[in-house]
Design a protein around this motif. Structure first.
Motif, PDB file in Angstrom:
ATOM      1  N   GLY A 149       0.794  -1.214   0.000  1.00 25.98           N
ATOM      2  CA  GLY A 149       0.000   0.000   0.000  1.00 25.98           C
ATOM      3  C   GLY A 149       0.829   1.268   0.000  1.00 25.98           C
ATOM      4  O   GLY A 149       0.549   2.197  -0.758  1.00 25.98           O
ATOM      5  N   ALA A 150       1.850   1.318   0.838  1.00 31.68           N
ATOM      6  CA  ALA A 150       2.666   2.527   0.934  1.00 31.68           C
ATOM      7  C   ALA A 150       3.472   2.765  -0.335  1.00 31.68           C
ATOM      8  O   ALA A 150       3.759   3.919  -0.694  1.00 31.68           O
ATOM      9  N   GLU A 151       3.829   1.685  -1.043  1.00 31.54           N
ATOM     10  CA  GLU A 151       4.696   1.801  -2.212  1.00 31.54           C
ATOM     11  C   GLU A 151       3.927   1.940  -3.525  1.00 31.54           C
ATOM     12  O   GLU A 151       4.452   2.472  -4.498  1.00 31.54           O
ATOM     13  N   VAL A 152       2.684   1.451  -3.556  1.00 34.40           N
ATOM     14  CA  VAL A 152       1.874   1.510  -4.766  1.00 34.40           C
ATOM     15  C   VAL A 152       0.581   2.289  -4.525  1.00 34.40           C
ATOM     16  O   VAL A 152       0.238   3.205  -5.282  1.00 34.40           O
ATOM     17  N   GLY A 153      -0.138   1.924  -3.462  1.00 34.92           N
ATOM     18  CA  GLY A 153      -1.441   2.532  -3.209  1.00 34.92           C
ATOM     19  C   GLY A 153      -1.373   4.028  -3.010  1.00 34.92           C
ATOM     20  O   GLY A 153      -2.137   4.790  -3.629  1.00 34.92           O
ATOM     21  N   GLU A 154      -0.483   4.486  -2.155  1.00 35.79           N
ATOM     22  CA  GLU A 154      -0.426   5.924  -1.875  1.00 35.79           C
ATOM     23  C   GLU A 154       0.027   6.733  -3.086  1.00 35.79           C
ATOM     24  O   GLU A 154      -0.601   7.755  -3.412  1.00 35.79           O
ATOM     25  N   PRO A 155       1.089   6.330  -3.804  1.00 36.54           N
ATOM     26  CA  PRO A 155       1.434   7.082  -5.026  1.00 36.54           C
ATOM     27  C   PRO A 155       0.301   7.098  -6.048  1.00 36.54           C
ATOM     28  O   PRO A 155       0.119   8.090  -6.756  1.00 36.54           O
ATOM     29  N   LEU A 156      -0.473   6.019  -6.105  1.00 33.82           N
ATOM     30  CA  LEU A 156      -1.595   5.963  -7.042  1.00 33.82           C
ATOM     31  C   LEU A 156      -2.687   6.955  -6.645  1.00 33.82           C
ATOM     32  O   LEU A 156      -3.206   7.697  -7.480  1.00 33.82           O
ATOM     33  N   VAL A 157      -3.030   6.977  -5.368  1.00 26.45           N
ATOM     34  CA  VAL A 157      -4.058   7.897  -4.883  1.00 26.45           C
ATOM     35  C   VAL A 157      -3.632   9.350  -5.091  1.00 26.45           C
ATOM     36  O   VAL A 157      -4.444  10.216  -5.423  1.00 26.45           O
ATOM     37  N   ARG A 158      -2.346   9.613  -4.913  1.00 27.97           N
ATOM     38  CA  ARG A 158      -1.841  10.988  -5.006  1.00 27.97           C
ATOM     39  C   ARG A 158      -1.563  11.436  -6.443  1.00 27.97           C
ATOM     40  O   ARG A 158      -1.337  12.626  -6.688  1.00 27.97           O
ATOM     41  N   HIS A 159      -1.544  10.520  -7.380  1.00 27.90           N
ATOM     42  CA  HIS A 159      -1.105  10.872  -8.734  1.00 27.90           C
ATOM     43  C   HIS A 159      -1.997  11.965  -9.331  1.00 27.90           C
ATOM     44  O   HIS A 159      -3.224  11.886  -9.282  1.00 27.90           O
ATOM     45  N   ARG A 160      -1.382  12.953  -9.931  1.00 20.21           N
ATOM     46  CA  ARG A 160      -2.109  14.126 -10.424  1.00 20.21           C
ATOM     47  C   ARG A 160      -3.064  13.791 -11.562  1.00 20.21           C
ATOM     48  O   ARG A 160      -4.021  14.524 -11.817  1.00 20.21           O
ATOM     49  N   ARG A 161      -2.825  12.697 -12.261  1.00 16.02           N
ATOM     50  CA  ARG A 161      -3.689  12.357 -13.396  1.00 16.02           C
ATOM     51  C   ARG A 161      -4.854  11.433 -13.010  1.00 16.02           C
ATOM     52  O   ARG A 161      -5.687  11.120 -13.856  1.00 16.02           O
ATOM     53  N   VAL A 162      -4.915  11.006 -11.790  1.00 13.80           N
ATOM     54  CA  VAL A 162      -6.035  10.179 -11.341  1.00 13.80           C
ATOM     55  C   VAL A 162      -7.231  11.083 -11.044  1.00 13.80           C
ATOM     56  O   VAL A 162      -7.133  12.020 -10.256  1.00 13.80           O
ATOM     57  N   ALA A 163      -8.359  10.781 -11.674  1.00 13.36           N
ATOM     58  CA  ALA A 163      -9.552  11.613 -11.508  1.00 13.36           C
ATOM     59  C   ALA A 163     -10.437  11.138 -10.376  1.00 13.36           C
ATOM     60  O   ALA A 163     -11.172  11.932  -9.781  1.00 13.36           O
ATOM     61  N   LYS A 164     -10.368   9.852 -10.073  1.00 11.52           N
ATOM     62  CA  LYS A 164     -11.229   9.291  -9.029  1.00 11.52           C
ATOM     63  C   LYS A 164     -10.568   8.065  -8.424  1.00 11.52           C
ATOM     64  O   LYS A 164      -9.888   7.296  -9.109  1.00 11.52           O
ATOM     65  N   VAL A 165     -10.809   7.858  -7.132  1.00 14.31           N
ATOM     66  CA  VAL A 165     -10.351   6.657  -6.434  1.00 14.31           C
ATOM     67  C   VAL A 165     -11.570   5.864  -5.984  1.00 14.31           C
ATOM     68  O   VAL A 165     -12.477   6.406  -5.346  1.00 14.31           O
ATOM     69  N   ALA A 166     -11.601   4.580  -6.339  1.00 11.74           N
ATOM     70  CA  ALA A 166     -12.638   3.663  -5.871  1.00 11.74           C
ATOM     71  C   ALA A 166     -11.958   2.632  -4.982  1.00 11.74           C
ATOM     72  O   ALA A 166     -11.103   1.873  -5.451  1.00 11.74           O
ATOM     73  N   PHE A 167     -12.338   2.601  -3.712  1.00  5.97           N
ATOM     74  CA  PHE A 167     -11.615   1.800  -2.718  1.00  5.97           C
ATOM     75  C   PHE A 167     -12.572   0.944  -1.912  1.00  5.97           C
ATOM     76  O   PHE A 167     -13.656   1.389  -1.527  1.00  5.97           O
ATOM     77  N   THR A 168     -12.181  -0.293  -1.665  1.00  3.37           N
ATOM     78  CA  THR A 168     -12.862  -1.146  -0.697  1.00  3.37           C
ATOM     79  C   THR A 168     -11.839  -1.604   0.327  1.00  3.37           C
ATOM     80  O   THR A 168     -10.762  -2.101  -0.031  1.00  3.37           O
ATOM     81  N   GLY A 169     -12.164  -1.444   1.610  1.00  2.00           N
ATOM     82  CA  GLY A 169     -11.244  -1.839   2.669  1.00  2.00           C
ATOM     83  C   GLY A 169     -11.717  -1.316   4.013  1.00  2.00           C
ATOM     84  O   GLY A 169     -12.886  -0.972   4.191  1.00  2.00           O
ATOM     85  N   GLY A 170     -10.806  -1.231   4.955  1.00  2.00           N
ATOM     86  CA  GLY A 170     -11.131  -0.788   6.296  1.00  2.00           C
ATOM     87  C   GLY A 170     -11.427   0.701   6.367  1.00  2.00           C
ATOM     88  O   GLY A 170     -10.987   1.483   5.518  1.00  2.00           O
ATOM     89  N   ASP A 171     -12.168   1.093   7.408  1.00  5.02           N
ATOM     90  CA  ASP A 171     -12.576   2.489   7.508  1.00  5.02           C
ATOM     91  C   ASP A 171     -11.408   3.425   7.775  1.00  5.02           C
ATOM     92  O   ASP A 171     -11.413   4.573   7.314  1.00  5.02           O
ATOM     93  N   ALA A 172     -10.385   2.965   8.489  1.00  4.69           N
ATOM     94  CA  ALA A 172      -9.233   3.827   8.761  1.00  4.69           C
ATOM     95  C   ALA A 172      -8.483   4.138   7.468  1.00  4.69           C
ATOM     96  O   ALA A 172      -8.111   5.296   7.209  1.00  4.69           O
ATOM     97  N   ALA A 173      -8.276   3.118   6.643  1.00  8.98           N
ATOM     98  CA  ALA A 173      -7.610   3.336   5.354  1.00  8.98           C
ATOM     99  C   ALA A 173      -8.482   4.192   4.452  1.00  8.98           C
ATOM    100  O   ALA A 173      -7.977   5.069   3.727  1.00  8.98           O
ATOM    101  N   GLY A 174      -9.793   3.963   4.479  1.00  6.66           N
ATOM    102  CA  GLY A 174     -10.701   4.760   3.676  1.00  6.66           C
ATOM    103  C   GLY A 174     -10.682   6.221   4.077  1.00  6.66           C
ATOM    104  O   GLY A 174     -10.718   7.120   3.223  1.00  6.66           O
TER     105      GLY A 174
END
Length: 493
Positions: free
Chosen positions: A208-233
């Motif tokens: 998550g720290a090496e792939v998930g976070e850079p993906l969420v932060r990427h400037r070209r990502v328009a939307k994040v769709a996530f399923t998981g725990g509430d703290a991570a959400g």
């Protein structure tokens, strides 16, 4: 041992790190394949490929009917390969083979549904007060969607996101759980075979720290769709808020299974078992709180205990097995810690209560189906998501108290009502703060209807027509039919 690669821009590539992670079988504990340990460089490559596919590729420029045809081909391939992918996923997450095979076949149905819905998204002409003005409302895709999925049902929960996103004309980058990535890499192979253009679907695996976070932060990502725990959400929501990105979050639950004194007891017992012990409790919609009316409490608990103690526990590859192992070692340890917490708080354990080891239990990553009674609503075992085969039983006197207890948690994903009285059922369902309420059944889902939660159980909906709207943005186009402007200094003049 099979070694997978990343799927980026329609090609199989090694991770920039040159490193791989072992994926282990939860039952045997043996490493059976390796997945790439992706990083920020791989995320950037995948997102840029997706962006180019959206900005200049054929996918968003196809007619919706053409996209639907390709998605139908993907659905057919999923259907034909369901057993192959299902067995791979089962080896990754340790679920019962019967359930995983059903889920793999069900994933195809999601793509069939959204393939058919692709060209049913229609705009509208809005009546204007000025007869010389025409207003058109149309819906357009968002762009690059980041789909981040958990380990309990990888293919299913990815389909919930990817099928509507693609039908709407978007492109996706999938980040699976590092514990269960193999089935989604197999899914990527089918995307290529189905004729999806390069860059439309990409899969980057890793932590998550090496792939998930850079993906969420990427400037070209328009939307994040996530399923998981509430703290991570919550963390994802905070990150995307800083960039005003859209988000769909399907998070945790502490769902209440309410049984009234007039319910069909045999059916309600089966529903309680299905609600919490199916998938070894590793599901967000688990009915982890069983609310029993005082007059039936003792008889119901006795029947429930008998059914649970007779459950067949063991090798999830055996079609006769009813409860399998816990998918990951961290989750196994977490469940055992919650059993200790419940005991220390004064809850009384009447079934299970610990790990299962010995012949037939593989490496021993099993937790016995556990039932706690004498549970108070304020106890942590009644408030916090355990995500395992642990049931909290609470008493209530009447409808008002049942609803009050059911709603007195921070989650609101699902709930159920068991009664023969239709008025009582609907009165209760209307008052439950939950996105899904079952009446005289539990754990039913369908691609045709929305699923999602209230409160800390999430934002947005997956499934049905609602889901495709989550991946579209609205444009209003004003057209004047007025031959010439009379007064440019006056609005509409």
């Amino acid at each position: 041992m099979q070694r997978y690669q990343l799927y980026i821009n329609g090609e199989w590539v090694d991770p920039a790190s040159g490193a791989w992670l072992d994926s282990t079988d939860p039952f045997s504990g043996d490493a059976w394949c390796q997945i790439p340990r992706g990083g920020a460089a791989d995320v950037d490559a995948a997102v840029e490929a997706a962006h180019q596919a959206f900005a200049s590729g054929p996918w968003p420029r196809m007619s919706a009917t053409q996209r639907g045809a390709i998605l139908r081909q993907l659905a057919a391939l999923l259907e034909a390969n369901a057993e192959h992918i299902g067995r791979i996923e089962q080896r990754d997450n340790g679920k019962l083979i019967t359930e995983v095979l059903n889920q793999a076949r069900g994933a195809a149905q999601w793509f069939y549904y959204y393939a058919g819905l692709a060209d049913k998204v229609t705009g509208q002409v809005v009546p204007m007060p000025n007869p010389e003005t025409l207003n058109l409302v149309k819906y357009e895709p968002l762009g690059v969607i980041a789909a981040i999925t958990p380990w309990n049902s990888p293919l299913t929960l990815t389909s919930w996101k990817v099928a509507p996103a693609l039908a709407a004309g978007n492109v996706v980058v999938i980040k699976p759980s590092e514990f269960t990535s193999a089935s989604l890499l197999e899914f990527a192979r089918l995307c290529g075979e189905a004729g999806l253009p390069p860059g439309v679907v990409n899969v980057v695996t890793g932590y998550g720290a090496e792939v998930g976070e850079p993906l969420v932060r990427h400037r070209r990502v328009a939307k994040v769709a996530f399923t998981g725990g509430d703290a991570a959400g919550q963390r994802i929501n905070e990150i995307v808020a800083s960039d005003l990105k859209k988000v769909t979050l399907e998070l945790g639950g502490k769902s209440a299974n309410i049984v009234y004194d007039d319910a069909d007891m045999e059916q309600a017992v089966m529903g309680a078992v299905a609600g919490i012990f199916s998938a070894a409790g590793q599901t967000c919609m688990a009915g982890s709180r069983l609310l029993l009316q005082d007059s039936i409490h003792d008889a119901f608990v006795a029947r429930l205990r008998a059914v649970v103690e007779d459950a067949r526990i063991g090798d999830p590859r055996d079609a006769q097995t009813q409860i399998g192992p816990i998918a990951t070692r961290p989750q196994f340890d977490k469940i055992l810690s919650y059993i200790d917490i419940a005991t220390s708080e004064g809850a009384r354990c009447i079934a299970g209560g610990g790990a299962l080891t010995g012949e037939g239990f593989g490496q021993g990553q099993f937790v016995a189906p556990t039932i706690f009674v004498d549970v108070l609503p304020s106890m942590r075992i009644a408030q916090e998501e355990v995500f395992g085969p642990v049931l909290s039983v609470l008493r209530f006197k009447d409808e008002e108290e049942a609803v009050r207890i059911a709603n007195d948690v921070q989650f609101g994903l699902a709930g159920a009502v068991w009664t023969r009285d239709l008025h009582r059922a609907m009165w209760t369902a209307d008052r439950l703060q939950a996105g899904t309420v079952w009446v005289n059944n539990y754990r039913a889902t369908s691609f045709t209807t929305p699923f999602g939660g209230y409160k800390r159980s999430g934002i947005g909906r997956e499934g049905g027509i609602d889901a495709i709207k989550e991946y579209l943005q609205t444009k209003s186009i004003w057209v004047t039919t007025q031959p010439k402007r009379k007064n440019p200094f006056v609005m509409g003049g």
